[in-house]
Scaffold this active site. Structure first.
Site, mmCIF file in Angstrom:
data_model
loop_
_atom_site.group_PDB
_atom_site.id
_atom_site.type_symbol
_atom_site.label_atom_id
_atom_site.label_comp_id
_atom_site.label_asym_id
_atom_site.label_seq_id
_atom_site.Cartn_x
_atom_site.Cartn_y
_atom_site.Cartn_z
ATOM 1 N N CYS A 92 6.529 -2.233 -7.824
ATOM 2 C CA CYS A 92 5.766 -1.159 -7.058
ATOM 3 C C CYS A 92 6.484 -0.106 -6.801
ATOM 4 C CB CYS A 92 5.462 -1.668 -5.730
ATOM 5 S SG CYS A 92 6.946 -2.282 -4.620
ATOM 6 N N HIS A 387 7.220 -3.692 0.106
ATOM 7 C CA HIS A 387 6.332 -3.123 -0.992
ATOM 8 C C HIS A 387 6.279 -1.424 -0.833
ATOM 9 C CE1 HIS A 387 3.190 -3.382 -3.523
ATOM 10 N NE2 HIS A 387 2.094 -2.694 -2.817
ATOM 11 N N ASN A 409 -2.430 2.292 -3.696
ATOM 12 C CA ASN A 409 -1.687 1.021 -3.958
ATOM 13 C C ASN A 409 -1.557 0.745 -5.436
ATOM 14 O OD1 ASN A 409 -0.208 -1.421 -3.381
ATOM 15 N ND2 ASN A 409 -1.782 -2.520 -2.421
#
Length: 468
Positions: A92, A387, A409
């Site tokens: 991520c 994250h 995201n």
């Protein structure tokens, strides 16, 4: 008499385990009775058991009063861009970092041109450098016993997918960048578990060999030569799982519709980096952290960050959330996206792509309360940055205060709000941790703090796990 002896012996055996457990604070028979007697015998608990036995806890604790439509309006929002998917990987941080870089490129060209960077390409060198960190760390600590905390740090997790924006900056500057179309994702890039297990096992084997070479008094040059040979093996494993990094390629820039708007030309990765990013990334940003356990307005550095030998340790300025929010607002108002990180699983409504403190009511279901504050959650490993996502929008009230935020995201375009998550400001303050801000949006007093000699902190700290 014999029957009595057998009965007594059986009774002793049955009592022994319970008694043995009480020696050092175990649960005695008397304690167990008190625990059991404190339980409710009412029909409500039986009904709860029946419900929980057949259903997901998350379904049962969903707060119905908070299930209305999600407000998707934002007073200040950066330009949208395509949504990527990290799949079953912990990259991520790389997706978010490259999101910022490609957004900056589009802004610089007034959104007439776009670029999609290859995560696979940069991930190859990330894994190679992490392998080098493990092997070099073992060399540097060979005199310490194998159970020393620092030695265990290298052997316990010799390689992983995680990282921070600092790694993106170091890797991109050193190795350059390539378009996604030139080096696309492989199965092992999107599903890293098997590859990581193989590489980790080999690194542990190599680590033991290097420790033995040091113990045997081998010369440093010989140890370094052997380490280079070992990295050749790791390089080979990475090459046949991720693909060998592209050295040269032909590329033409396109608009958002995919239509070529420049002539195709030859690039090396470093030439492409210069074309799309320009100059160095390091030195242009600060990483702000909100860690209420430590004094604010101080600079810290994480020892043995995953790119220590080939880049920089991870350095950050610890700031209150008010300061962090003001920098984020200034950046978004100017159209600049930001790398940010969160404890994303807390109170996440995946279906609606919504993060709010009242999404789930665990306390009412179990008849208890959860009272730890942010600092207490961090120090007890109950919460921490897990994250990274790209901060793209903020909704402000009439007084200029944030009401909610939106992030881009890397879980695919069909996840959440068309690939985005929306979070209330209350949630943002409790579960956001890191924000990377271009220095032009940072107040002078914070820039002066960033110049301080940093205090070193250990990588085992609960807040310094990598973003995945």
């Amino acid at each position: 008499m014999k029957k009595l002896a057998v009965t007594l012996f059986a009774a002793i055996l049955m009592a022994a385990p319970m008694s043995a457990q009480t020696v050092n604070g175990g649960i005695s028979a008397d304690m167990l009775k008190k625990i059991e007697s404190a339980q409710s015998a009412g029909t409500a608990d039986k009904a709860l058991f029946n419900a929980i036995a057949s259903n997901s806890i998350e379904d049962l604790v969903k707060n119905f009063a908070n299930q209305g439509p999600v407000d998707t309006y934002f007073s200040n929002e950066t330009k949208s861009q395509s949504i990527h998917d990290q799949k079953s990987s912990g990259r991520c941080w790389m997706f978010s970092g490259l999101n910022v870089l490609r957004s900056n490129f589009a802004r610089a060209h007034k959104d007439t041109m776009t670029v999609e960077f290859s995560q696979d390409y940069l991930f190859f060198y990330d894994q190679l450098e992490k392998a080098n960190l493990m092997l070099q760390g073992v060399i540097d600590t060979y005199k310490k016993p194998i159970d020393d905390p620092r030695v265990r740090f290298f052997f316990k997790s010799p390689i992983n997918d995680g990282g921070t924006f600092c790694g993106v900056a170091d890797l991109a500057e050193k190795y350059g960048l390539v378009p996604m179309s030139v080096q696309p994702e492989t199965y092992s890039a999107e599903n890293t578990r098997s590859m990581a297990k193989i590489v980790a096992s080999k690194l542990r084997e190599f680590g033991l060999e290097l420790r033995q070479m040091g113990a045997d008094g081998k010369k440093p040059a010989a140890i370094q030569q052997r380490k280079t040979e070992m990295l050749g093996v790791i390089y080979h494993i990475l090459a046949i799982t991720l693909g060998e990094p592209v050295k040269e390629f032909t590329y033409a820039f396109t608009d958002k519709s995919g239509k070529a708007i420049t002539e195709a030309r030859r690039y090396t990765p470093k030439e492409f980096y210069k074309e799309t990013v320009g100059g160095p990334i390091n030195g242009t940003f600060i990483m702000a952290m909100n860690d209420p356990r430590r004094p604010y307005y101080k600079t810290y550095e994480v020892e043995y960050d995953r790119h220590t030998y080939d880049g920089h340790n991870w350095k950050y300025v610890n700031l209150p959330m008010d300061d962090i929010e003001q920098m984020a607002i200034a950046s978004i108002k100017d159209g600049c996206k930001l790398y940010s990180s969160y404890d994303v699983a807390k109170q996440l409504d995946r279906k609606r792509g919504y993060l709010d403190l009242d999404n789930y009511d665990y306390g009412s279901l179990f008849g208890t309360t959860f009272t730890m504050d942010k600092a207490q959650r961090i120090m007890t490993f109950d919460s921490g940055s897990t994250h990274a996502m790209t901060l793209t929008a903020v909704d402000l009230d009439a007084d200029g205060k944030a009401k909610k935020w939106k992030v881009e995201n890397s879980w695919g375009a069909t996840n959440g709000q068309r690939g985005h998550l929306i979070m209330t400001d209350r949630w943002f303050r409790e579960y956001s941790f890191r924000l990377v801000v271009d220095k032009k949006y940072v107040p002078q007093n914070i820039l002066e703090v960033e110049k301080q000699k940093p205090e070193m902190v250990m990588p085992e700290d609960p807040l310094f796990q990598m973003d995945e």
